[in-house]
Design a protein around this motif. Structure first.
Motif, short mmCIF file in Angstrom:
data_model
loop_
_atom_site.label_atom_id
_atom_site.label_comp_id
_atom_site.label_asym_id
_atom_site.label_seq_id
_atom_site.Cartn_x
_atom_site.Cartn_y
_atom_site.Cartn_z
N ASN A 149 0.83 -1.28 0.00
CA ASN A 149 -0.18 -0.03 0.12
C ASN A 149 0.99 1.09 0.21
O ASN A 149 0.53 2.10 0.57
N ILE B 199 2.08 4.71 -1.99
CA ILE B 199 1.45 5.75 -2.68
C ILE B 199 2.75 5.57 -4.12
O ILE B 199 3.64 6.11 -3.91
N SER C 22 2.88 7.51 -6.57
CA SER C 22 3.81 8.54 -7.02
C SER C 22 4.69 9.17 -6.02
O SER C 22 5.27 10.25 -6.15
N LEU C 23 4.81 8.70 -4.84
CA LEU C 23 5.80 9.11 -3.96
C LEU C 23 7.04 8.33 -3.86
O LEU C 23 6.91 6.80 -4.14
N ILE D 47 4.01 13.10 8.26
CA ILE D 47 3.28 14.48 7.73
C ILE D 47 2.00 14.28 8.20
O ILE D 47 1.48 15.56 8.55
N ILE D 48 1.20 13.40 8.44
CA ILE D 48 0.22 13.01 8.92
C ILE D 48 -0.13 13.79 10.50
O ILE D 48 -0.90 14.25 10.95
N ARG E 291 7.08 19.03 5.94
CA ARG E 291 7.54 17.81 4.88
C ARG E 291 9.03 17.79 5.02
O ARG E 291 9.57 16.52 5.02
N MET F 1 -0.49 17.49 4.09
CA MET F 1 -1.32 16.59 3.15
C MET F 1 -1.47 17.07 2.03
O MET F 1 -1.96 16.40 1.12
N TRP G 141 0.38 18.30 -0.07
CA TRP G 141 1.42 18.00 -0.89
C TRP G 141 1.03 16.44 -1.20
O TRP G 141 1.27 16.18 -2.50
N ILE G 142 0.70 15.51 -0.21
CA ILE G 142 0.20 14.19 -0.65
C ILE G 142 -0.73 14.39 -1.80
O ILE G 142 -0.64 13.44 -2.77
N LYS H 6 0.56 15.16 -5.04
CA LYS H 6 1.37 13.93 -5.54
C LYS H 6 0.57 12.92 -6.29
O LYS H 6 0.76 12.26 -7.20
N MET H 7 -0.49 12.57 -5.38
CA MET H 7 -1.48 11.50 -5.65
C MET H 7 -2.11 12.15 -7.02
O MET H 7 -2.22 11.12 -8.10
N GLY I 202 0.47 11.93 -10.00
CA GLY I 202 1.43 10.76 -10.07
C GLY I 202 1.14 9.86 -11.38
O GLY I 202 2.09 9.53 -12.21
N LYS J 107 -7.85 2.72 -2.00
CA LYS J 107 -7.08 1.79 -1.17
C LYS J 107 -5.78 2.69 -0.66
O LYS J 107 -5.76 2.73 0.60
N GLN J 108 -5.51 3.64 -1.13
CA GLN J 108 -4.52 4.80 -0.77
C GLN J 108 -5.14 5.77 0.27
O GLN J 108 -4.67 5.98 1.41
N LEU K 168 -4.36 5.92 4.23
CA LEU K 168 -4.31 7.24 4.84
C LEU K 168 -5.29 7.19 6.22
O LEU K 168 -4.73 7.71 7.30
N ARG L 50 -9.81 15.85 6.67
CA ARG L 50 -8.77 16.15 5.99
C ARG L 50 -9.02 15.36 4.65
O ARG L 50 -8.03 15.91 3.68
#
Lengths: 255, 378
Positions: free
Chosen positions: A107, A109, A111-112, A123-124, A129, B1, B3-4, B7-8, B11, B285-286, B290, B299
């Protein structure tokens, strides 16, 4: 960073204590009891393996322990905190701070990068960052991935991805690590590496590690093996494990 | 978050661009077609707005638009002049003529006949020649686009002659005029001259232009004119909108454009919505992951809204940019003159895109909110 204080009133060795856990799914005639009054202790500094056939309630049990699912009845204490008394945001924060997750399919991500993935829990938690990624890089280095910090998951092998997932699960230093079939998607060698890492995590950091597995190759790594069947604990095996410094169990040889 | 979330979103470049394309396509279609529709509608009343020195138009009571005319009696201009609250009133001719070149090439043209003494309703900008030259015998001033229609590819040259209703007309000037609904040349001449150029008829005066006295409201003056003469008197804006209403209610134009705009909205929503929805489903799933790691629902909603806003802003920018580029590129095309994108259309498109993005994110958000974090173990 969030500041969640937990009181440690129980034995320092006892990480999780489940008492009389019941979980039903459905209503009325379609109601099905998946867990039938589970009593289970998970100790810090140990690897506890939860094994059993598909549908026996393993996933439901760990979901309840982690606070991802509520029990129909029963109590759970995690590091002395009555988990069932926590609600909403409290529970989310408690989980974020105290529990790390490792999944069968990693699991990550896509793209990271490896470092960015490993930094997600920080980060959460609200860490800036750059600082989160810096700490994640240090964490990855501990798992032998210092050369792969900028790699995307698609550029990593299954074993490397699982190591990134473990680094991610541990980067915020949770006291309980819950792993769902961590070696199922790995070859014997990678599985061996992952299990050795998990054993180190448990022994060196006095962390409780709870692993759900079907993979009998990893049984030798467990301090305790909890056998489940039909929503009940069938038996619990206690085992003596050698220290990581000496020759430990071998998944490759077992295979 | 955030930023994530970013990126998601970026991506998977193909999906990301697909969503942006969907929004851009919707924006382009909505902005472009609505602008053309509005510009076209504006063209129907452009000759009304071009008359800036009069505030009141008087016409037959059954007139529906500037293009549908019934001549008044010559005495009506006197009646209007005699109405209390009217400062002045003059004759104004508007009609269709056939203008023929010496070599036989001809075009239908709009002929505007201005009051001989005041030249009320004259063009505001004379590009070549002089308005005073209109007082010469047989003189006409033609709009720039009209000259191009009549003399395509030929250099602008004053003194060229046309034939209208067996009468010779001399082009003494080139002016700027708002483009009419159809691509007809516009010819300005004196009213007395227009009576020769226009097809023979006992009465030819379709309009009286008037101005209220200082301190008299234009609408009040209109009411008084109507009461005194029995004619329809409208302010410039009233007549402009009456003409537009006529075209809206009596032609298929709004339906055609309405369908195109609606299609733009539906297709934009469908492409953007579906792609964004699929994007979220694939990342479920991502999101569950999270959620398990401690991200709250609010969030996650914030993350989805941010992703939706990014594709919305980018898609809107590209779509509006594309529409603006079209109008910029065609600005000098004669028959497309006057087609433009007003700021209201940009705002309307922005609102439509916001709606598209909101619908897309709502669909996706629901899936994420009802997602049990325990799903990460399945």
């Amino acid at each position: 960073m969030r500041n969640f204080q937990i009181t440690d009133e129980t034995s320092p060795q006892l990480a999780v204590a489940c008492r009389g856990l019941i979980r039903d799914f459905g209503d009325g005639e379609t109601q099905t009891r998946v867990l039938h009054g589970i009593d289970l202790d998970v100790r810090a500094g140990e690897i506890t393996l939860l094994v059993g056939p598909s549908g026996c309630g393993k996933t439901t049990l760990i979901s309840i322990i982690c606070g991802l699912l509520e029990p129909t009845a029963g109590d759970i204490e995690i590091f002395g905190v009555n988990r069932t008394s926590l609600t909403g945001r409290q529970l989310v924060e408690f989980r974020g701070r105290n529990i790390g997750f490792v999944f069968q399919q990693y699991n990550l991500i896509p793209s990271l990068t490896a470092a960015e993935n490993a930094a997600v829990p920080l980060i959460i938690a609200g860490l800036p960052r750059r600082e989160a990624i810096r700490r994640a890089e240090q964490s990855l280095a501990k798992f032998g991935l210092s050369q792969r910090i900028h790699a995307l998951p698609s550029q990593l092998s299954g074993g490397q991805q699982q190591r990134v997932a473990i680094a991610r699960a541990l980067v915020h230093e949770p006291r309980l690590l819950v792993c769902d079939e961590p070696t199922a998607a790995l070859d014997a060698h990678s599985g061996q590496t992952v299990m050795e890492l998990l054993r180190e995590v448990a022994l060196e950091s006095n962390r409780a590690v709870l692993i759900v597995t079907h993979d009998n190759r990893v049984f030798d790594f467990g301090h305790r093996i909890v056998h489940m069947a039909d929503g009940q604990i069938e038996k619990i095996e206690e085992r003596q494990i050698l220290s990581p410094a000496s020759t430990g169990p071998s998944l490759v040889a077992a295979h | 978050m955030n930023w994530i979330a970013w990126k998601m979103l970026t991506g998977d470049r193909a999906k990301y661009l697909g969503i942006v394309f969907g929004v851009a396509f919707g924006s382009l279609l909505i902005a472009h077609q609505t602008s053309i529709f509005v510009s076209l509608m504006r063209r129907t009343g452009s000759q009304i707005l071009d008359v800036v020195d009069a505030e009141i138009w008087v016409m037959d009571q059954h007139t529906q638009s500037i293009d549908e005319l019934w001549p008044l009696q010559d005495s009506d201009v006197l009646n209007v002049r005699g109405t209390p609250g009217v400062e002045w009133a003059v004759r104004f001719y508007k009609g269709m003529v056939t203008a023929k070149r010496s070599d036989g090439l001809y075009r239908q043209a709009i002929l505007l006949g201005l009051d001989d003494s005041t030249l009320t309703g004259a063009p505001r900008t004379i590009l070549r020649g002089s308005l005073a030259d209109l007082r010469q015998p047989d003189a006409v001033i033609i709009d720039e686009a009209g000259y191009e229609y009549l003399f395509p590819g030929e250099p602008v040259e004053l003194g060229r002659t046309l034939e209208m209703n067996d009468h010779r007309a001399v082009i003494v000037g080139i002016c700027e005029a708002s483009p009419p609904f159809q691509t007809f040349p516009i010819l300005y001449t004196r009213y007395s001259q227009a009576t020769h150029f226009a097809p023979p008829q006992r009465n030819i005066m379709p309009f009286v232009l008037a101005k209220p006295e200082l301190g008299v409201d234009a609408q009040e003056a209109c009411r008084r004119i109507k009461a005194r003469t029995g004619l329809l008197a409208l302010t410039t804006q009233q007549f402009f909108w009456k003409t537009i209403d006529y075209y809206l209610s009596s032609t298929g134009i709004p339906i055609n454009f309405g369908i195109t705009v609606a299609l733009g909205f539906i297709v934009g929503t469908a492409i953007a919505g579906q792609t964004f929805y699929l994007f979220t489903i694939e990342n479920l799933k991502q999101f569950g992951n999270l959620k398990a790691m401690g991200v709250t629902n609010s969030r996650l909603v914030g993350m989805i809204l941010l992703q939706a806003s990014i594709v919305g802003v980018l898609g809107f920018g590209i779509g509006i940019g594309g529409a603006a580029a079209f109008f910029e590129a065609t600005r000098d095309v004669t028959h497309l003159a006057g087609f433009m994108m007003p700021w209201q259309i940009v705002a309307l498109t922005g609102a439509a895109v916001t709606l598209i993005v909101a619908l897309s994110s709502l669909l996706s958000m629901r899936k994420v909110l009802v997602l049990e974090p325990a799903a990460v173990f399945r």
